[in-house]
Design an enzyme around this catalytic site. Structure first.
Site, mmCIF file in Angstrom:
data_model
loop_
_atom_site.group_PDB
_atom_site.id
_atom_site.type_symbol
_atom_site.label_atom_id
_atom_site.label_comp_id
_atom_site.label_asym_id
_atom_site.label_seq_id
_atom_site.Cartn_x
_atom_site.Cartn_y
_atom_site.Cartn_z
ATOM 1 C CB ALA A 199 -3.346 -8.280 -7.705
ATOM 2 C CD GLU B 15 -5.186 0.046 -3.926
ATOM 3 O OE1 GLU B 15 -5.352 1.168 -4.429
ATOM 4 O OE2 GLU B 15 -5.051 -0.984 -4.605
ATOM 5 C CD GLU C 151 0.514 -1.502 -4.745
ATOM 6 O OE1 GLU C 151 -0.653 -1.876 -4.533
ATOM 7 O OE2 GLU C 151 1.217 -0.943 -3.864
ATOM 8 N N GLY D 279 -3.603 -4.388 -2.989
ATOM 9 C CA GLY D 279 -5.051 -4.291 -3.048
ATOM 10 C C GLY D 279 -5.737 -4.662 -1.751
#
Length: 255
Positions: free
Chosen positions: A66, A114, A134, A111
């Protein structure tokens, strides 16, 4: 070619190409980029002429997670919306009737990793690095990354990646079963296109059935239930015109 500000999206001869295009920000995902990715995915998965899709990044990164500058300024409502859209994004890939290939050209973190984990295949450049960092921000993956990682590599290694928050080289990810193939730097596109061409020739109805049987939610069902689903799917496919034609062609070829 569809026009976007932060991504590129094009379809050629049955193969969709979706590219993250914020190279100066290592393709970090802000809210505009997330909205554009979702729009492109809805277009790709709704186009019956598309048989396979490839996702990649521009510059040195696939996607470095992000956009933390924007992320840090989100209100509680904006944060909930961002997380909800993230789940929608991953579900569009994972639940698609067609195969998705992540062509990981560089950093795939947070992300970005992911998104790769939601794809059916991950092909990585030898210099690519992947991880879920994270924990360094006092957070955890919010889009299902931990759960999809667990399904791919098991509890022990998933804990290692999540608790250490390190970036792992492509060779290690291949050894652990996260990555399907590693391409020498400079040959990632060639390897990915070759895989896409193979997948494009597979009968669409069978591909849809296979993907439907192997979603995370499907494989958590009871074993007998999964057997029933598989049996029902093959029975339905057996009576389709496409399967009958292919079976007959096989018989004629092998007389």
């Amino acid at each position: 070619m569809r026009q976007y500000e932060t991504i590129v999206c094009d379809v050629q001869d049955g193969v969709a190409q979706l590219g993250f295009n914020r190279p100066d920000m290592l393709n970090a995902m802000n809210r505009l980029m997330m909205d554009e990715i979702i729009d492109a995915l809805e277009f790709i998965t709704g186009d019956k002429q598309v048989s396979v899709a490839v996702i990649t990044g521009s510059g040195r990164a696939f996607m470095a997670g992000a956009d933390i500058k924007e992320y840090s300024r989100q209100t509680p409502d904006e944060f909930r919306s961002f997380q909800g859209k993230g789940r929608r994004l991953y579900a569009l890939i994972e639940g698609a009737e067609i195969p998705f290939i992540a062509a990981v050209n560089g950093f795939a973190l947070g992300g970005g990793f992911e998104i790769a984990l939601a794809c059916d295949f991950i092909v990585a450049a030898a210099s690519a690095k992947m991880g879920l960092p994270e924990v360094h921000l006092g957070l955890i993956p919010g889009g299902g990354g931990a759960q999809r990682l667990l399904l791919r590599i098991g509890l022990g290694r998933a804990k290692e990646m999540l608790l250490l928050g390190q970036a792992y080289e492509a060779a290690k990810m291949l050894e652990w079963g996260v990555v399907h193939a590693v391409a020498e730097d400079g040959s990632l596109e060639e390897m990915t296109n070759a895989l896409a061409e193979k997948l494009k020739r597979r009968p669409r109805q069978a591909v849809k059935a296979i993907k439907g049987m192997l979603t995370p939610s499907a494989i958590e069902a009871a074993f007998e239930s999964r057997l029933d689903r598989e049996g029902a799917a093959v029975a339905a496919l057996f009576h389709t015109a496409e399967a009958r034609k292919l079976i007959q062609e096989f018989v004629e070829k092998n007389k």
